[in-house]
Design a protein around this motif. Structure first.
Motif, PDB file in Angstrom:
ATOM      1  N   SER A 115       1.043  -1.402  -0.110  1.00 44.10           N
ATOM      2  CA  SER A 115       0.051   0.056   0.146  1.00 44.10           C
ATOM      3  C   SER A 115       0.819   1.309  -0.023  1.00 44.10           C
ATOM      4  CB  SER A 115      -0.877   0.085   1.255  1.00 44.10           C
ATOM      5  OG  SER A 115      -0.312   0.306   2.382  1.00 44.10           O
ATOM      6  N   GLY A 116       0.161   2.427  -0.301  1.00 50.09           N
ATOM      7  CA  GLY A 116       0.969   3.706  -0.016  1.00 50.09           C
ATOM      8  C   GLY A 116       1.382   3.822   1.265  1.00 50.09           C
ATOM      9  N   TYR A 117       0.608   3.513   2.244  1.00 47.99           N
ATOM     10  CA  TYR A 117       0.902   3.575   3.605  1.00 47.99           C
ATOM     11  C   TYR A 117       2.473   2.926   4.054  1.00 47.99           C
ATOM     12  CZ  TYR A 117       0.390   4.052   8.525  1.00 47.99           C
ATOM     13  OH  TYR A 117       0.536   4.257   9.774  1.00 47.99           O
ATOM     14  N   VAL A 118       2.215   1.788   3.529  1.00 51.39           N
ATOM     15  CA  VAL A 118       3.561   0.875   3.843  1.00 51.39           C
ATOM     16  C   VAL A 118       4.575   1.363   3.119  1.00 51.39           C
ATOM     17  CG1 VAL A 118       4.378  -1.478   3.434  1.00 51.39           C
ATOM     18  CG2 VAL A 118       2.168  -1.218   4.225  1.00 51.39           C
TER      19      VAL A 118
ATOM     20  N   GLY B 115       4.143   6.915  -4.455  1.00 49.32           N
ATOM     21  CA  GLY B 115       2.867   6.961  -5.110  1.00 49.32           C
ATOM     22  C   GLY B 115       1.983   5.906  -4.585  1.00 49.32           C
ATOM     23  N   THR B 116       0.660   6.004  -5.060  1.00 50.50           N
ATOM     24  CA  THR B 116      -0.236   4.874  -4.671  1.00 50.50           C
ATOM     25  C   THR B 116      -0.869   4.230  -5.996  1.00 50.50           C
ATOM     26  OG1 THR B 116      -2.117   4.078  -3.371  1.00 50.50           O
ATOM     27  CG2 THR B 116      -2.178   6.185  -4.330  1.00 50.50           C
ATOM     28  N   LEU B 117      -1.097   2.962  -6.053  1.00 55.12           N
ATOM     29  CA  LEU B 117      -1.779   2.320  -6.921  1.00 55.12           C
ATOM     30  C   LEU B 117      -3.251   2.467  -6.808  1.00 55.12           C
ATOM     31  CD1 LEU B 117       0.679  -0.330  -7.640  1.00 55.12           C
ATOM     32  CD2 LEU B 117       0.444   1.670  -9.039  1.00 55.12           C
ATOM     33  N   GLY B 118      -3.782   2.915  -5.529  1.00 54.07           N
ATOM     34  CA  GLY B 118      -5.185   2.821  -5.037  1.00 54.07           C
ATOM     35  C   GLY B 118      -6.127   3.771  -5.383  1.00 54.07           C
ATOM     36  N   LYS B 119      -5.625   4.907  -5.538  1.00 54.52           N
ATOM     37  CA  LYS B 119      -6.485   6.185  -5.825  1.00 54.52           C
ATOM     38  C   LYS B 119      -6.696   6.362  -7.310  1.00 54.52           C
ATOM     39  CE  LYS B 119      -5.539   7.611  -1.304  1.00 54.52           C
ATOM     40  NZ  LYS B 119      -4.805   8.351  -0.137  1.00 54.52           N
ATOM     41  N   ALA B 120      -5.933   7.295  -7.862  1.00 54.23           N
ATOM     42  CA  ALA B 120      -6.379   7.582  -9.383  1.00 54.23           C
ATOM     43  C   ALA B 120      -6.272   6.280 -10.080  1.00 54.23           C
ATOM     44  CB  ALA B 120      -5.454   8.932  -9.691  1.00 54.23           C
TER      45      ALA B 120
ATOM     46  N   LEU C  54       9.069  13.006  -2.050  1.00 53.00           N
ATOM     47  CA  LEU C  54       7.863  13.534  -2.111  1.00 53.00           C
ATOM     48  C   LEU C  54       6.771  12.463  -2.298  1.00 53.00           C
ATOM     49  CD1 LEU C  54       6.333  15.989  -3.276  1.00 53.00           C
ATOM     50  CD2 LEU C  54       6.749  15.710  -5.529  1.00 53.00           C
ATOM     51  N   ASP C  55       5.838  12.697  -1.397  1.00 52.23           N
ATOM     52  CA  ASP C  55       4.498  11.792  -1.742  1.00 52.23           C
ATOM     53  C   ASP C  55       3.843  12.391  -2.570  1.00 52.23           C
ATOM     54  OD1 ASP C  55       1.859  11.148  -1.199  1.00 52.23           O
ATOM     55  OD2 ASP C  55       2.305  10.648   0.774  1.00 52.23           O
ATOM     56  N   GLU C  56       3.591  11.595  -3.899  1.00 52.24           N
ATOM     57  CA  GLU C  56       2.539  12.060  -4.837  1.00 52.24           C
ATOM     58  C   GLU C  56       1.525  11.399  -5.061  1.00 52.24           C
ATOM     59  OE1 GLU C  56       2.730  14.725  -7.521  1.00 52.24           O
ATOM     60  OE2 GLU C  56       4.822  14.592  -8.353  1.00 52.24           O
ATOM     61  N   VAL C  57       0.999  10.865  -3.914  1.00 51.55           N
ATOM     62  CA  VAL C  57      -0.241   9.859  -3.884  1.00 51.55           C
ATOM     63  C   VAL C  57      -1.457  10.533  -4.580  1.00 51.55           C
ATOM     64  CG1 VAL C  57      -1.925   8.957  -2.331  1.00 51.55           C
ATOM     65  CG2 VAL C  57       0.512   8.480  -1.735  1.00 51.55           C
ATOM     66  N   HIS C  58      -1.889  11.908  -4.277  1.00 55.00           N
ATOM     67  CA  HIS C  58      -3.130  12.270  -4.854  1.00 55.00           C
ATOM     68  C   HIS C  58      -2.785  12.713  -6.089  1.00 55.00           C
ATOM     69  CE1 HIS C  58      -5.678  11.527  -1.566  1.00 55.00           C
ATOM     70  NE2 HIS C  58      -4.700  11.679  -1.016  1.00 55.00           N
ATOM     71  N   ALA C  59      -1.573  12.837  -6.780  1.00 55.03           N
ATOM     72  CA  ALA C  59      -1.250  13.686  -8.057  1.00 55.03           C
ATOM     73  C   ALA C  59      -1.046  12.378  -9.077  1.00 55.03           C
ATOM     74  CB  ALA C  59      -0.199  14.472  -7.620  1.00 55.03           C
TER      75      ALA C  59
ATOM     76  N   ASN D 182       2.002  16.628   6.724  1.00 57.37           N
ATOM     77  CA  ASN D 182       2.214  15.476   6.058  1.00 57.37           C
ATOM     78  C   ASN D 182       1.398  14.226   6.579  1.00 57.37           C
ATOM     79  OD1 ASN D 182       4.223  15.925   4.230  1.00 57.37           O
ATOM     80  ND2 ASN D 182       5.771  15.557   5.805  1.00 57.37           N
ATOM     81  N   HIS D 183       1.042  13.244   5.811  1.00 52.59           N
ATOM     82  CA  HIS D 183       0.169  12.231   5.970  1.00 52.59           C
ATOM     83  C   HIS D 183       0.593  11.312   7.216  1.00 52.59           C
ATOM     84  CE1 HIS D 183      -1.526   8.323   5.036  1.00 52.59           C
ATOM     85  NE2 HIS D 183      -2.841   9.360   4.432  1.00 52.59           N
ATOM     86  N   ALA D 184      -0.486  10.613   7.619  1.00 52.54           N
ATOM     87  CA  ALA D 184      -0.039   9.821   9.035  1.00 52.54           C
ATOM     88  C   ALA D 184       1.117   8.647   8.520  1.00 52.54           C
ATOM     89  CB  ALA D 184      -1.378   9.112   9.585  1.00 52.54           C
TER      90      ALA D 184
END
Ligand SMILES: *Cc1c(COP(=O)(O)O)cnc(C)c1O
Length: 414
Positions: free
Chosen positions: A124-127, A254-259, A223-228, A151-153
Motif C-alpha cells: 500500500s501507499g501507507y506501507v 505514489g499509490t496504485l489505489g487512488k487515481a 515527495l509523496d505524490e499519492v493524490h497526484a 504530512n500524511h500519517a
C-alpha cells in the motif's frame, strides 16, 4: 523465589476499551463506515446497505478512485486475464516465491513514469511511506528529517519509527524550512519529506523552491505524490511531471489505489536507493507481495493513463464546475487549484449530521472528515467529483446542500 498467593488485582479491560470508544462519541467523531457496493460501468452510482429495505441507490462523491479507473474495461480485462493465467495470490514474499513477472513489469513502468532508474512495489501507499522513511533514516546515522506539518500519517509513522531527529516546518512555508535547515549542522545527512497535493486542503507544495533549498543545504528530497499520480502531468506522473521537476527529487512515492483505481504503493528512485530499501525495509521484506491480479490491473491502468489525458481533463473540468456551483450558492467551499473540493463545516457533529441527511434523504454519499485526519475545528466534507459526475448530478447536489445549510442554519461563505 517466594510464591505469590494473593491474586493479581482485577483489571476491568472491557471498561478501558468502552471508555476509549465513549470518548469518541463524546467528541462526535466516532466513525461509522457506510456499507456500499459500486456498480461496475456505472460510476459514480452505487448501492448502499444502510437500511433494512434492501440496497438503496446512491451517488458516490467521496471516492479516491478519482478517474473511475477501478472500473475501466482495460483494467478489468487485465485482471481477469491474470487471474485465469496465474491464479489469485503471489504465494510469497518477493524474496521467497512472490517475485512475479507482473511485479517486475510494473516496477519498470513506474520507473519510466517518473524518469527514475528503478521503482519498488509495496502492499500500500501507507506501507511504502512508513517502510521507506523509517529505513532511509536508519541507514544514514545522524540523519535529520524535515517534515511538513500536514504530512500524511504514514510519513509521520515512518519518521517516528526511524528514531531520527525530526524538524516540523509550517505547512508549505519555505522560509520556515530554510530557517530550520540553516540552524542544523551542515555535515549531517538531511532529508526533506513532503507531499505534492495535500488532499485535505487541496493545495500544492512549492516543489521547485523546496528542491532549491535541498540543493543549497545538501539535503535529499522525498515527495509523496499519492493524490497526484495519474492525475497531473502529460503522462500522469504527478505534479513533478507537470512541472518538469521529477529529476530534482530523490524519491517519488505514489499509490496504485487512488487515481490508478487498484491497490498497492511504490517508490521510484535511483537504483542504489531502491536496492537499499529492498534489502533493509522490514515492511517490504516480511510480507506477501501484492497479488499478481492487482499488479496486472495497476499495470493496465498506469499504461492507459500514460497515453490518455481524457480522464484527467474530464476530472479537472468536473472539479472546476462543482467549485463554481458551490461558490455561486454561497457555500463555504475552500478555494483551490486542485481536483479536490473541500466544503468547510468546522464542527464534527454538524459535519456528521450533514453527511447523514445527504445519505438518508438525497442518496448522496460523502463522508465527514474529522480529527485526526484534519485538525480539530476544521472538520469538513470532501467532495471528489470525477469525469463521470454529470453537471445535472452536481446541480442536484448543490441544491441539496443549500437546503441542508438553511435547515441547520449553517454558516455561509463571506
Ligand atoms: C492515502 C494516502 C496514502 C496511503 O496510500 P494507500 O495506498 O491508501 O495506503 C499516503 N499518503 C497520502 C498523502 C495519502 O493521502
Amino acid at each position: 523465589m517466594q510464591r505469590q498467593d494473593a491474586p493479581a488485582p482485577a483489571i476491568d479491560y472491557t471498561r478501558v476499551f468502552t471508555q476509549a470508544i465513549d470518548r469518541l462519541h463524546a467528541e462526535g467523531r466516532y466513525r461509522v463506515f457506510i456499507d456500499i457496493l459500486r456498480n461496475k460501468g456505472m460510476f459514480p452510482n452505487a448501492r448502499c446497505f444502510a437500511g433494512h429495505n434492501g440496497p438503496k441507490p446512491i451517488t458516490v462523491w467521496c471516492s479516491n478512485d478519482y478517474l473511475a479507473m477501478g472500473q475501466h474495461p482495460k483494467v478489468i480485462a487485465a485482471m481477469e486475464e491474470a487471474l485465469h493465467d496465474v491464479g489469485a495470490g503471489s504465494g510469497g514474499t518477493r524474496n521467497i516465491g512472490g517475485n512475479t513477472h507482473y511485479h517486475i513489469d510494473l516496477e519498470r513502468e513506474l520507473a519510466d513514469l517518473h524518469g527514475k532508474e528503478n521503482a519498488l512495489l509495496f502492499t500500500s501507499g501507507y506501507v511504502s511511506n512508513e517502510a521507506t522513511l523509517a529505513t532511509l533514516a536508519k541507514v544514514m546515522p545522524g540523519c535529520i528529517i524535515y517534515s511538513d506539518e500536514l504530512n500524511h500519517a504514514s510519513m509521520i509513522a515512518g519518521i517516528r519509527n526511524s528514531g531520527c531527529e525530526k524538524r516540523v516546518w509550517r505547512h508549505n512555508d519555505v522560509a520556515h524550512l530554510e530557517e530550520l535547515l540553516a540552524a542544523d549542522d551542515p555535515s549531517v545527512p538531511k532529508l526533506i519529506a513532503f507531499e505534492s497535493v495535500y488532499s485535505m486542503d487541496a493545495d500544492i507544495a512549492p516543489i521547485a523552491e523546496i528542491c532549491d533549498l535541498a540543493d543549497k543545504y545538501n539535503a535529499l528530497t522525498y515527495l509523496d505524490e499519492v493524490h497526484a499520480v495519474g492525475m497531473y502531468g502529460p503522462r500522469g506522473g504527478g505534479i513533478s511531471d507537470r512541472e518538469g521537476l521529477a529529476d530534482r527529487l530523490t524519491i517519488i512515492e505514489g499509490t496504485l489505489g487512488k487515481a490508478f483505481g487498484v491497490m498497492g504503493g511504490y517508490i521510484a528512485a535511483d537504483q542504489v536507493i531502491i536496492d537499499v530499501i529492498r534489502s533493509y525495509a522490514p515492511g517490504f521484506i516480511f510480507t506477501t507481495s501484492l497479488s499478481p491480479v492487482l499488479v496486472a490491473g495497476a499495470l493496465a491502468s498506469v499504461r492507459h493513463l500514460k497515453a490518455s489525458s481524457e480522464e484527467r481533463e474530464g476530472q479537472q473540468a468536473a472539479a472546476a464546475t462543482l467549485k463554481q456551483l458551490m461558490a455561486d450558492a454561497g457555500l463555504p467551499v475552500l478555494p483551490s487549484t486542485t481536483h479536490i473540493v473541500p466544503l468547510m463545516v468546522g464542527d464534527p457533529v454538524k459535519a456528521k449530521k450533514i453527511s447523514d441527511i445527504l445519505l438518508a434523504e438525497y442518496g448522496v454519499y460523502v463522508q465527514p472528515i474529522n480529527y485526526p485526519t484534519v485538525p480539530r475545528g476544521t472538520e469538513r466534507l470532501r467532495f471528489t467529483p470525477g469525469p463521470s459526475h454529470t453537471e445535472a448530478m452536481m446541480r442536484e447536489l448543490v441544491d441539496a446542500l443549500g437546503e441542508i445549510w438553511g435547515r441547520l442554519e449553517l454558516r455561509k461563505a463571506a
